[in-house]
Motif scaffolding. Structure first.
Motif, PDB file in Angstrom:
ATOM      1  N   PHE A 175      16.856   3.324   6.176  1.00 27.14           N
ATOM      2  CA  PHE A 175      16.639   4.259   5.079  1.00 27.14           C
ATOM      3  C   PHE A 175      15.358   5.044   5.356  1.00 27.14           C
ATOM      4  O   PHE A 175      14.344   4.475   5.765  1.00 27.14           O
ATOM      5  CB  PHE A 175      16.492   3.471   3.779  1.00 27.14           C
ATOM      6  CG  PHE A 175      16.101   4.292   2.587  1.00 27.14           C
ATOM      7  CD1 PHE A 175      17.023   5.080   1.934  1.00 27.14           C
ATOM      8  CD2 PHE A 175      14.789   4.264   2.114  1.00 27.14           C
ATOM      9  CE1 PHE A 175      16.663   5.827   0.819  1.00 27.14           C
ATOM     10  CE2 PHE A 175      14.424   5.001   1.001  1.00 27.14           C
ATOM     11  CZ  PHE A 175      15.359   5.781   0.356  1.00 27.14           C
TER      12      PHE A 175
ATOM     13  N   ASN B 138      12.538   7.977   3.898  1.00 24.57           N
ATOM     14  CA  ASN B 138      11.946   8.685   2.769  1.00 24.57           C
ATOM     15  C   ASN B 138      10.890   9.607   3.364  1.00 24.57           C
ATOM     16  O   ASN B 138       9.937   9.142   3.994  1.00 24.57           O
ATOM     17  CB  ASN B 138      11.319   7.687   1.791  1.00 24.57           C
ATOM     18  CG  ASN B 138      10.784   8.362   0.551  1.00 24.57           C
ATOM     19  OD1 ASN B 138      11.424   9.233  -0.007  1.00 24.57           O
ATOM     20  ND2 ASN B 138       9.611   7.943   0.109  1.00 24.57           N
TER      21      ASN B 138
ATOM     22  N   GLU C 250       8.528   7.669   5.890  1.00 21.44           N
ATOM     23  CA  GLU C 250       8.758   6.232   5.847  1.00 21.44           C
ATOM     24  C   GLU C 250      10.140   5.913   6.393  1.00 21.44           C
ATOM     25  O   GLU C 250      11.093   6.623   6.108  1.00 21.44           O
ATOM     26  CB  GLU C 250       8.720   5.710   4.406  1.00 21.44           C
ATOM     27  CG  GLU C 250       7.481   6.034   3.630  1.00 21.44           C
ATOM     28  CD  GLU C 250       7.646   5.680   2.158  1.00 21.44           C
ATOM     29  OE1 GLU C 250       7.920   4.489   1.855  1.00 21.44           O
ATOM     30  OE2 GLU C 250       7.522   6.594   1.323  1.00 21.44           O
TER      31      GLU C 250
ATOM     32  N   TRP D 123      12.641   2.436   6.536  1.00 26.15           N
ATOM     33  CA  TRP D 123      12.807   1.092   5.995  1.00 26.15           C
ATOM     34  C   TRP D 123      14.090   0.470   6.524  1.00 26.15           C
ATOM     35  O   TRP D 123      15.039   1.186   6.845  1.00 26.15           O
ATOM     36  CB  TRP D 123      12.868   1.158   4.464  1.00 26.15           C
ATOM     37  CG  TRP D 123      11.568   1.561   3.874  1.00 26.15           C
ATOM     38  CD1 TRP D 123      11.114   2.834   3.662  1.00 26.15           C
ATOM     39  CD2 TRP D 123      10.522   0.697   3.448  1.00 26.15           C
ATOM     40  NE1 TRP D 123       9.851   2.797   3.119  1.00 26.15           N
ATOM     41  CE2 TRP D 123       9.468   1.499   2.977  1.00 26.15           C
ATOM     42  CE3 TRP D 123      10.377  -0.692   3.405  1.00 26.15           C
ATOM     43  CZ2 TRP D 123       8.284   0.962   2.483  1.00 26.15           C
ATOM     44  CZ3 TRP D 123       9.211  -1.226   2.906  1.00 26.15           C
ATOM     45  CH2 TRP D 123       8.173  -0.398   2.455  1.00 26.15           C
TER      46      TRP D 123
ATOM     47  N   ALA E 186      17.471   0.794   1.851  1.00 25.32           N
ATOM     48  CA  ALA E 186      16.990   1.376   0.596  1.00 25.32           C
ATOM     49  C   ALA E 186      16.505   0.270  -0.343  1.00 25.32           C
ATOM     50  O   ALA E 186      15.523   0.449  -1.071  1.00 25.32           O
ATOM     51  CB  ALA E 186      18.101   2.194  -0.068  1.00 25.32           C
TER      52      ALA E 186
ATOM     53  N   HIS F 245      12.973  -0.694   0.561  1.00 25.41           N
ATOM     54  CA  HIS F 245      12.037   0.313   0.050  1.00 25.41           C
ATOM     55  C   HIS F 245      11.794   0.095  -1.435  1.00 25.41           C
ATOM     56  O   HIS F 245      10.656   0.070  -1.902  1.00 25.41           O
ATOM     57  CB  HIS F 245      12.585   1.721   0.299  1.00 25.41           C
ATOM     58  CG  HIS F 245      11.758   2.791  -0.315  1.00 25.41           C
ATOM     59  ND1 HIS F 245      12.129   3.420  -1.479  1.00 25.41           N
ATOM     60  CD2 HIS F 245      10.576   3.340   0.059  1.00 25.41           C
ATOM     61  CE1 HIS F 245      11.207   4.315  -1.796  1.00 25.41           C
ATOM     62  NE2 HIS F 245      10.260   4.276  -0.888  1.00 25.41           N
ATOM     63  N   GLN F 246      12.852  -0.084  -2.187  1.00 24.79           N
ATOM     64  CA  GLN F 246      12.735  -0.271  -3.635  1.00 24.79           C
ATOM     65  C   GLN F 246      11.944  -1.543  -3.946  1.00 24.79           C
ATOM     66  O   GLN F 246      11.089  -1.547  -4.831  1.00 24.79           O
ATOM     67  CB  GLN F 246      14.127  -0.317  -4.268  1.00 24.79           C
ATOM     68  CG  GLN F 246      14.137  -0.091  -5.744  1.00 24.79           C
ATOM     69  CD  GLN F 246      13.592   1.281  -6.144  1.00 24.79           C
ATOM     70  OE1 GLN F 246      13.770   2.269  -5.458  1.00 24.79           O
ATOM     71  NE2 GLN F 246      12.899   1.321  -7.248  1.00 24.79           N
TER      72      GLN F 246
ATOM     73  N   HIS G 100      12.759  14.147   0.462  1.00 23.95           N
ATOM     74  CA  HIS G 100      14.160  13.793   0.641  1.00 23.95           C
ATOM     75  C   HIS G 100      14.270  12.337   1.051  1.00 23.95           C
ATOM     76  O   HIS G 100      13.401  11.811   1.738  1.00 23.95           O
ATOM     77  CB  HIS G 100      14.812  14.671   1.718  1.00 23.95           C
ATOM     78  CG  HIS G 100      14.736  16.121   1.407  1.00 23.95           C
ATOM     79  ND1 HIS G 100      15.604  16.739   0.546  1.00 23.95           N
ATOM     80  CD2 HIS G 100      13.870  17.075   1.801  1.00 23.95           C
ATOM     81  CE1 HIS G 100      15.285  18.018   0.441  1.00 23.95           C
ATOM     82  NE2 HIS G 100      14.228  18.240   1.193  1.00 23.95           N
ATOM     83  N   GLN G 101      15.361  11.728   0.656  1.00 20.69           N
ATOM     84  CA  GLN G 101      15.697  10.376   1.067  1.00 20.69           C
ATOM     85  C   GLN G 101      17.078  10.420   1.690  1.00 20.69           C
ATOM     86  O   GLN G 101      17.947  11.158   1.222  1.00 20.69           O
ATOM     87  CB  GLN G 101      15.694   9.426  -0.137  1.00 20.69           C
ATOM     88  CG  GLN G 101      14.337   9.324  -0.796  1.00 20.69           C
ATOM     89  CD  GLN G 101      14.352   8.398  -1.995  1.00 20.69           C
ATOM     90  OE1 GLN G 101      15.384   8.171  -2.614  1.00 20.69           O
ATOM     91  NE2 GLN G 101      13.200   7.846  -2.323  1.00 20.69           N
TER      92      GLN G 101
ATOM     93  N   THR H  47      20.030   8.057   4.510  1.00 21.25           N
ATOM     94  CA  THR H  47      20.390   6.970   5.406  1.00 21.25           C
ATOM     95  C   THR H  47      20.400   7.532   6.818  1.00 21.25           C
ATOM     96  O   THR H  47      21.010   8.567   7.079  1.00 21.25           O
ATOM     97  CB  THR H  47      21.780   6.415   5.046  1.00 21.25           C
ATOM     98  OG1 THR H  47      21.727   5.929   3.699  1.00 21.25           O
ATOM     99  CG2 THR H  47      22.184   5.298   5.975  1.00 21.25           C
TER     100      THR H  47
END
Length: 103
Positions: free
Chosen positions: A3, A5, A54, A56, A59, A62-63, A89-90, A92
């Motif tokens: 993921f 970010n 970033e 990860w 997701a 990250h959360q 923007h985020q 996959t």
């Protein structure tokens, strides 16, 4: 799936470097939380903006990182320096020519 970010953080005039200092402090908890990359940058053409990239493990990782004490403390410390202008923007990650084996 990995993921990403990628975003911008607006700073009050003259506060950008203070935000960068907060975001670039060594934080081993991030790696243990599934952070693969966390890069912070600036651009002199945007003196009141901090850029963050970033990657990860997921997701969800990250959360979940937003619940770490070190992350909550950094957010609380940086909050008074922020202008509220956020963007980004985020997504996959589908792949990379640097890490995918050749066909």
């Amino acid at each position: 799936m990995t993921f990403a970010n990628v975003g911008t953080i607006g700073a009050h005039p003259g506060k950008r470097d203070e935000i960068v200092a907060i975001l670039t402090r060594l934080n081993p908890e991030l790696m243990n939380a599934g952070c693969l990359l966390y890069e912070v940058g600036t651009n002199d053409d945007a003196p009141d903006t901090v850029f963050v990239m970033e990657l990860w493990e997921s997701a969800d990782a990250h959360q979940a990182s937003l619940q770490l004490t070190s992350v909550k403390d950094a957010i609380a410390e940086a909050s008074p320096l922020l202008s509220g202008d956020m963007g980004g923007h985020q997504f996959t990650v589908a792949g990379s020519p640097l890490t995918n084996p050749p066909n």
